[in-house]
Design an enzyme around this catalytic site. Structure first.
Site, PDB file in Angstrom:
ATOM      1  N   ASN A  90       0.875  -1.172   0.000  1.00 19.18           N
ATOM      2  CA  ASN A  90       0.000   0.000   0.000  1.00 19.18           C
ATOM      3  C   ASN A  90       0.916   1.228   0.000  1.00 19.18           C
ATOM      4  O   ASN A  90       1.490   1.582   1.025  1.00 19.18           O
ATOM      5  CB  ASN A  90      -0.885  -0.027   1.251  1.00 19.18           C
ATOM      6  CG  ASN A  90      -1.862   1.133   1.297  1.00 19.18           C
ATOM      7  OD1 ASN A  90      -1.879   1.980   0.398  1.00 19.18           O
ATOM      8  ND2 ASN A  90      -2.670   1.177   2.335  1.00 19.18           N
ATOM      9  N   ARG A 143      -2.698  -2.177  -3.294  1.00 19.54           N
ATOM     10  CA  ARG A 143      -3.920  -1.439  -3.026  1.00 19.54           C
ATOM     11  C   ARG A 143      -3.925  -0.195  -3.920  1.00 19.54           C
ATOM     12  O   ARG A 143      -2.960   0.562  -3.926  1.00 19.54           O
ATOM     13  CB  ARG A 143      -3.946  -1.022  -1.563  1.00 19.54           C
ATOM     14  CG  ARG A 143      -5.193  -0.304  -1.219  1.00 19.54           C
ATOM     15  CD  ARG A 143      -5.212   0.105   0.215  1.00 19.54           C
ATOM     16  NE  ARG A 143      -6.543   0.614   0.510  1.00 19.54           N
ATOM     17  CZ  ARG A 143      -6.967   0.882   1.719  1.00 19.54           C
ATOM     18  NH1 ARG A 143      -6.196   0.694   2.739  1.00 19.54           N
ATOM     19  NH2 ARG A 143      -8.171   1.340   1.909  1.00 19.54           N
ATOM     20  N   HIS A 170     -13.172   2.313   0.586  1.00 19.90           N
ATOM     21  CA  HIS A 170     -13.116   1.245   1.611  1.00 19.90           C
ATOM     22  C   HIS A 170     -13.758  -0.035   1.079  1.00 19.90           C
ATOM     23  O   HIS A 170     -14.233  -0.874   1.852  1.00 19.90           O
ATOM     24  CB  HIS A 170     -13.886   1.630   2.898  1.00 19.90           C
ATOM     25  CG  HIS A 170     -13.230   2.699   3.704  1.00 19.90           C
ATOM     26  ND1 HIS A 170     -13.955   3.664   4.360  1.00 19.90           N
ATOM     27  CD2 HIS A 170     -11.932   2.940   3.986  1.00 19.90           C
ATOM     28  CE1 HIS A 170     -13.133   4.470   5.003  1.00 19.90           C
ATOM     29  NE2 HIS A 170     -11.892   4.047   4.792  1.00 19.90           N
ATOM     30  N   ARG A 182     -12.304  14.889   8.323  1.00 20.04           N
ATOM     31  CA  ARG A 182     -13.098  15.271   7.143  1.00 20.04           C
ATOM     32  C   ARG A 182     -14.515  15.618   7.560  1.00 20.04           C
ATOM     33  O   ARG A 182     -15.081  14.984   8.460  1.00 20.04           O
ATOM     34  CB  ARG A 182     -13.168  14.125   6.129  1.00 20.04           C
ATOM     35  CG  ARG A 182     -11.852  13.764   5.512  1.00 20.04           C
ATOM     36  CD  ARG A 182     -12.067  12.777   4.368  1.00 20.04           C
ATOM     37  NE  ARG A 182     -10.834  12.126   4.013  1.00 20.04           N
ATOM     38  CZ  ARG A 182     -10.660  10.802   3.992  1.00 20.04           C
ATOM     39  NH1 ARG A 182     -11.664   9.994   4.299  1.00 20.04           N
ATOM     40  NH2 ARG A 182      -9.510  10.295   3.649  1.00 20.04           N
ATOM     41  N   GLU A 233      -7.993  -5.726   5.428  1.00 26.10           N
ATOM     42  CA  GLU A 233      -7.926  -5.352   4.015  1.00 26.10           C
ATOM     43  C   GLU A 233      -6.756  -6.031   3.320  1.00 26.10           C
ATOM     44  O   GLU A 233      -6.857  -6.446   2.169  1.00 26.10           O
ATOM     45  CB  GLU A 233      -7.823  -3.826   3.883  1.00 26.10           C
ATOM     46  CG  GLU A 233      -9.133  -3.157   4.256  1.00 26.10           C
ATOM     47  CD  GLU A 233      -8.992  -1.691   4.605  1.00 26.10           C
ATOM     48  OE1 GLU A 233      -8.473  -1.393   5.705  1.00 26.10           O
ATOM     49  OE2 GLU A 233      -9.399  -0.850   3.793  1.00 26.10           O
TER      50      GLU A 233
END
Ligand code: ADP
Length: 398
Positions: free
Chosen positions: A7, A91, A180, A241, A385
């Site tokens: 990643n 990823r 996600h 956010r 993940e």
């Protein structure tokens, strides 16, 4: 078969080496501050042995070389040679409309990742740097791109179209994509397993509550709606956010505060969310501490607003799917914060979701949290993940 999961961020490279026979993690780590002073590799290898190597690394290729050295080191390494790595799973943030699954990386896939950089300007170019670095060091190893958007590509058009002129979609591909996806795919499948069902038998609301947070409605194994949009900024109130707000606020801030568009973007991505509301931190542990120790009202407001938003999405997705069977909760907050889980579920009894407070006291552990007679099962799932990326990679490369 050993699969390396990568990643890559703009100045970081995270990795995990997974032995697919038994799906065990052999080693993991991160290179931070690539291209800056103080670059460091933090590696956890054999028997959990942790090492740190400070070394100048000008780019991702330098970083990847050092990762391979760490993996093959005679003291703390976990493999004898690089040849033991049979495939690499990367990823990738944004696959646009073209990629509804994972793909073996070739020139077309690389071109698509480049093309989608317009929607993921921070992530896609960084993901590509990671891919190119790996290709340089291991040119003969097959590599797979696993897109964060792919799982959501099953959404019906009515769920992904925005209320803008149609040309925004047809000409510019402005639409809801969702993120996600790897986590929601893993969590919804696992949640079904945990309640003894097949994914095709249940309606699940999957709540990924980490620093970035999103919710997905997964109807009989397929995503039918999700809270993040064209970018990860939409949806829930997150760590920093803002989530969904009135779009007119952008113009208002520019006029009233004289902000530039970049300043507004930064304001909404980095200074908002529970951090912005509380004025304390984006980390829920700090926010709880401020409430528990000094009854800080803004801390409580941030927690209340976060939970209220999650609750609203669960209700909305129950309506979208015509009911729900399972609420799955995951990621840093979801897996570790019983109080937040309780606040989210409280009031959803009308849907048939009843929490068992004792079962809900677990932290960092997969388990069923709902009362035995709760019609809707509530489960805490440990998202993985990297494992999902490794599984997808193995499926395509074997
Ligand atoms: P990301 O992958 O998006 O960085 P994570 O899923 O790792 O996020 O979640 C990180 C967040 O989880 C932290 O910012 C913090 O708010 C929350 N978190 C982690 N541990 C705990 C805990 N024990 N109690 C409450 N919140 C926690």
């Amino acid at each position: 078969m050993k699969v390396l999961v990568v990643n890559a961020g703009s100045s970081s490279l995270k990795y995990k080496l997974i032995n697919m026979n038994g799906e065990s993690v052999l080693a993991k780590g991160i290179v931070e501050r690539i291209g800056f002073d103080g670059t460091v590799l933090k590696h956890e290898g054999k028997d959990g042995q942790k090492i740190e190597i400070d070394k100048e690394m000008k780019d991702h290729t330098d970083a990847f070389k050092l990762v391979v050295e760490a993996l093959t080191d005679s003291n703390y390494g976990v493999i004898k040679s690089m040849d033991e790595i049979k495939a690499v799973g990367h990823r990738v943030l944004h696959g646009g409309e073209k990629y509804a699954g994972s793909f073996i990386i070739n020139d077309d896939v690389i071109a698509a990742i480049e093309e989608c950089a317009v929607f993921g300007p921070l992530h896609n170019p960084a993901n590509l740097m990671g891919i190119r670095a790996c290709q340089k060091i291991m040119p003969n190893v097959p590599m797979v791109a696993v897109f964060d958007t792919a799982f959501h590509q099953t959404m019906p058009k009515k769920a992904y179209i925005y209320g803008l002129p149609y040309e925004a979609y047809s000409e510019m591909k402005i639409r809801r994509y969702g993120f996600h996806g790897t986590s929601h795919a893993y969590v919804s499948k696992r949640a079904a397993e945990m309640v003894g069902k097949k994914p095709e038998e249940v309606k699940i609301v999957s709540c990924h509550l980490g620093n970035g947070a999103s919710i997905a409605a997964v109807d009989h194994g397929k995503c039918v709606d999700t809270s993040m949009g064209l970018t990860p900024l939409e949806g829930l109130i997150m760590g920093t956010r803002c989530g969904s707000i009135d779009p007119a606020i952008v113009e208002f801030l520019m006029k009233e505060k004289g902000m530039t568009i970049n300043e507004v973007t930064n304001y909404m991505n980095k200074q908002s969310g529970v951090y912005g509301i509380s004025g304390i931190s984006s980390d829920f542990r700090d926010i709880w501490k401020a409430w528990d120790t000094e009854k800080n009202e803004r801390a409580k407001l941030a927690l209340d607003a976060f939970c209220y938003n999650v609750k609203k999405y669960i209700g909305a997705y129950a309506a979208a799917m015509g009911g729900i069977d399972v609420i799955a909760i995951t990621a840093g907050i979801g897996e570790n914060d019983p109080r937040i889980r309780k606040m989210i579920i409280e009031g959803l009894e009308f849907l048939g979701a009843v929490m068992d407070d004792e079962k809900n006291s677990v932290r960092g552990q997969e388990s069923i949290l709902s009362a035995d007679d709760s019609k809707v099962k509530i489960v805490c799932v440990s998202t993985d993940e990297e494992l999902k990326i490794a599984q997808e990679t193995k499926a395509l490369c074997l």
